[in-house]
Design a protein around this motif. Structure first.
Motif, PDB file in Angstrom:
ATOM      1  N   UNK A   1       7.415 -39.357  34.065  1.00 16.94           N
ATOM      2  CA  UNK A   1       7.967 -39.419  32.650  1.00 16.94           C
ATOM      3  C   UNK A   1       8.306 -37.821  32.540  1.00 16.94           C
ATOM      4  N   UNK A   2       9.727 -37.814  31.743  1.00 15.78           N
ATOM      5  CA  UNK A   2      10.288 -36.606  31.161  1.00 15.78           C
ATOM      6  C   UNK A   2      10.662 -36.976  30.029  1.00 15.78           C
ATOM      7  N   UNK A   3       9.833 -36.486  28.900  1.00 17.74           N
ATOM      8  CA  UNK A   3      10.322 -36.800  27.465  1.00 17.74           C
ATOM      9  C   UNK A   3       9.966 -38.289  27.251  1.00 17.74           C
ATOM     10  N   UNK A   4      11.020 -38.946  26.629  1.00 10.48           N
ATOM     11  CA  UNK A   4      11.121 -40.252  26.469  1.00 10.48           C
ATOM     12  C   UNK A   4      11.776 -41.274  27.430  1.00 10.48           C
ATOM     13  N   UNK A   5      11.939 -40.724  28.650  1.00 12.07           N
ATOM     14  CA  UNK A   5      12.344 -41.399  29.818  1.00 12.07           C
ATOM     15  C   UNK A   5      11.196 -41.618  30.799  1.00 12.07           C
ATOM     16  N   UNK A   6      11.232 -42.799  31.275  1.00 12.09           N
ATOM     17  CA  UNK A   6      10.307 -43.059  32.446  1.00 12.09           C
ATOM     18  C   UNK A   6      11.015 -43.575  33.453  1.00 12.09           C
TER      19      UNK A   6
ATOM     20  N   UNK B   1       1.698 -46.911  22.195  1.00 10.41           N
ATOM     21  CA  UNK B   1       0.454 -46.793  21.426  1.00 10.41           C
ATOM     22  C   UNK B   1      -0.553 -45.867  22.542  1.00 10.41           C
ATOM     23  N   UNK B   2      -0.938 -44.802  22.021  1.00  7.99           N
ATOM     24  CA  UNK B   2      -1.821 -44.194  22.730  1.00  7.99           C
ATOM     25  C   UNK B   2      -0.923 -43.307  23.763  1.00  7.99           C
ATOM     26  N   UNK B   3      -1.324 -43.017  24.903  1.00  4.14           N
ATOM     27  CA  UNK B   3      -0.555 -41.935  25.913  1.00  4.14           C
ATOM     28  C   UNK B   3      -0.420 -42.663  27.201  1.00  4.14           C
ATOM     29  N   UNK B   4       1.140 -42.572  27.532  1.00  2.00           N
ATOM     30  CA  UNK B   4       1.331 -42.788  29.110  1.00  2.00           C
ATOM     31  C   UNK B   4       1.934 -41.531  29.516  1.00  2.00           C
ATOM     32  N   UNK B   5       0.887 -40.995  30.498  1.00  2.23           N
ATOM     33  CA  UNK B   5       1.190 -39.692  30.867  1.00  2.23           C
ATOM     34  C   UNK B   5       2.007 -39.679  32.276  1.00  2.23           C
ATOM     35  N   UNK B   6       2.630 -38.498  32.511  1.00  8.10           N
ATOM     36  CA  UNK B   6       3.467 -38.376  33.498  1.00  8.10           C
ATOM     37  C   UNK B   6       2.483 -38.308  34.817  1.00  8.10           C
ATOM     38  N   UNK B   7       2.884 -39.005  35.965  1.00  6.05           N
ATOM     39  CA  UNK B   7       1.877 -39.181  37.307  1.00  6.05           C
ATOM     40  C   UNK B   7       0.855 -40.356  37.154  1.00  6.05           C
TER      41      UNK B   7
ATOM     42  N   UNK C   1      17.217 -44.161  43.747  1.00  2.27           N
ATOM     43  CA  UNK C   1      16.291 -45.109  43.944  1.00  2.27           C
ATOM     44  C   UNK C   1      15.240 -45.359  43.137  1.00  2.27           C
ATOM     45  N   UNK C   2      15.515 -44.898  41.864  1.00  2.00           N
ATOM     46  CA  UNK C   2      14.614 -45.177  40.950  1.00  2.00           C
ATOM     47  C   UNK C   2      15.273 -45.992  39.676  1.00  2.00           C
ATOM     48  N   UNK C   3      14.138 -46.635  38.914  1.00  2.00           N
ATOM     49  CA  UNK C   3      14.783 -47.219  37.474  1.00  2.00           C
ATOM     50  C   UNK C   3      14.346 -46.402  36.464  1.00  2.00           C
ATOM     51  N   UNK C   4      15.386 -45.985  35.638  1.00  2.00           N
ATOM     52  CA  UNK C   4      15.009 -45.479  34.617  1.00  2.00           C
ATOM     53  C   UNK C   4      14.779 -46.298  33.210  1.00  2.00           C
ATOM     54  N   UNK C   5      13.842 -46.269  32.198  1.00  2.00           N
ATOM     55  CA  UNK C   5      13.802 -46.946  31.102  1.00  2.00           C
ATOM     56  C   UNK C   5      13.349 -46.040  30.177  1.00  2.00           C
ATOM     57  N   UNK C   6      13.946 -46.136  29.002  1.00  3.38           N
ATOM     58  CA  UNK C   6      13.593 -45.401  27.594  1.00  3.38           C
ATOM     59  C   UNK C   6      12.225 -45.882  26.778  1.00  3.38           C
TER      60      UNK C   6
END
Length: 396
Positions: A59-64, A110-116, A100-105
């Motif tokens: 995760x980088x900001x609003x991008x996953x 709700x709650x937290x979706x952390x990087x890693x 090779x990745x898929x990016x979605x915004x």
């Protein structure tokens, strides 16, 4: 060459019958093995978890950023839930391939979706209860002769008070879970109706029948009739049925004459990728797993015989295309052209049989019970418009 044995000089004359015999035996073995496996899947199928994949999250900001897979590359929104710890839920927008990745915004969180994080990702978007959407609900149970069937009750929201006396009964499919239909809950709430997400016999968490066998919509209809009694006791006056896959067959089985009169008037039926012809479904599943079409027909016939012998299943009873002339309730039907579980041709045939009753949406590119994902706003609008049409508002 006259000194050679005749078996070598004329190999086809002596070896062909033997080869044919072994080939026939092998063919019969494959057909029977496939039939017994197919019968077991048909009769018993329940899963604890909503389908999805476990993926690492960048995760980088609003991008996953997610690894590419059939699930993460699917069209439309997906949901994602971190596993350790499970403290968040996010809805991700349309895909974009980046190397090779898929990016979605992130479109909702709700709650937290952390990087890693290691997380569950799925086109079904939700894997919990209505609380995952921030919606108030109550755990309840529908009482049946087999026992109490777990259910979620979401009371009317008050946005359209003229339909607060109406309950939408949401019916999951073969081996499915109630959470698969949570994607549609916001639209249902906007109609002003209440919702009851039910389970039926032999599904995960529900009581089992004496044999533990599914009946593909036949006896399961009795559990939905019990849900109508629950609705009556809860003060509801009208109902709409909403079935997914086998749940669609259950909803249509409720309409049979033997179940009338109903505890409440059924004003409409909503069908998402319904299983309408089980013979055709079993045959197509054989082709799906790689069985040649001519062999899949033989396997399907034996599956039907085994299922009928073991459970007494009458496939004619759950042939809803044949039953189409008897239907008298307005319906809306969605089916995707990329459905590899229930062929879209079944929906085509039902819609063609009753154009006077059925509003049909044939969704290009839609997969099994994932047509909502292709265009959520359009699907929701169609759902809301249908309920507004079949459920007149009442005062007070």
């Amino acid at each position: 060459m006259s000194h050679l044995p005749s078996a070598i000089r004329h190999p086809r004359r002596t070896l062909r019958p033997r080869h044919l015999g072994w080939a026939a035996l092998a063919y019969a073995g494959v057909v029977l093995a496939g039939a017994f496996l197919g019968a077991e899947i048909t009769l018993r199928s329940k899963t604890r978890r909503v389908k999805g994949v476990i993926v690492p999250v960048g995760r980088r900001g609003n991008s996953v950023f997610l690894p590419a897979s059939a699930e993460t590359l699917s069209r439309g929104p997906i949901g994602i839930v971190p596993l350790l710890p499970n403290k968040g839920h996010a809805v991700l927008g349309e895909r974009k391939v980046v190397g090779t990745l898929v990016r979605r915004e992130v479109t909702g969180e709700r709650g937290v979706l952390p990087n890693g994080a290691l997380a569950w990702a799925s086109t079904f978007v939700y894997n919990g209860t209505p609380a995952q959407l921030g919606v108030a609900f109550e755990h309840t149970a529908v009482r049946t002769p087999l026992g109490d069937m777990p259910a979620w009750h979401i009371p009317p929201s008050g946005d359209a008070p003229g339909r607060a006396d109406t309950l939408v009964i949401v019916i999951h499919g073969h081996g499915g879970q109630r959470a698969q239909a949570l994607r549609m809950l916001p639209a249902l709430q906007r109609t002003g109706t209440g919702s009851l997400f039910v389970t039926f016999r032999n599904a995960h968490g529900a009581p089992a029948s004496p044999q533990g066998y599914l009946t593909l919509g036949d006896q399961e209809a009795e559990d939905v009739l019990a849900a109508l009694h629950w609705a009556q006791d809860a003060g509801y006056k009208r109902a709409v049925l909403y079935g997914f896959s086998m749940g669609g067959n259950i909803a249509l089985s409720v309409l049979r004459q033997k179940h009338r009169p109903y505890p409440l008037p059924i004003l409409g039926v909503m069908l998402d990728c319904p299983a309408l012809d089980w013979r055709d479904t079993i045959r197509s599943q054989g082709v799906r797993v790689g069985i040649p079409a001519f062999m899949a027909r033989h396997v399907a016939r034996f599956v039907e015989r085994i299922v009928t012998r073991r459970s007494g299943q009458d496939f004619d009873t759950v042939d809803q295309i044949a039953a189409a002339p008897t239907f008298d309730v307005p319906m809306i039907l969605w089916h995707g052209t990329r459905d590899r579980t229930i062929p879209v041709g079944q929906a085509d045939r039902l819609a063609a049989a009753r154009p006077d009753l059925i509003e049909y949406h044939r969704v290009e590119g839609g997969k099994h019970i994932r047509v909502w994902n292709i265009d959520p706003e359009q699907y929701d609008a169609q759902l809301e418009t249908f309920i507004a049409r079949v459920v007149p508002e009442v005062e007070g």
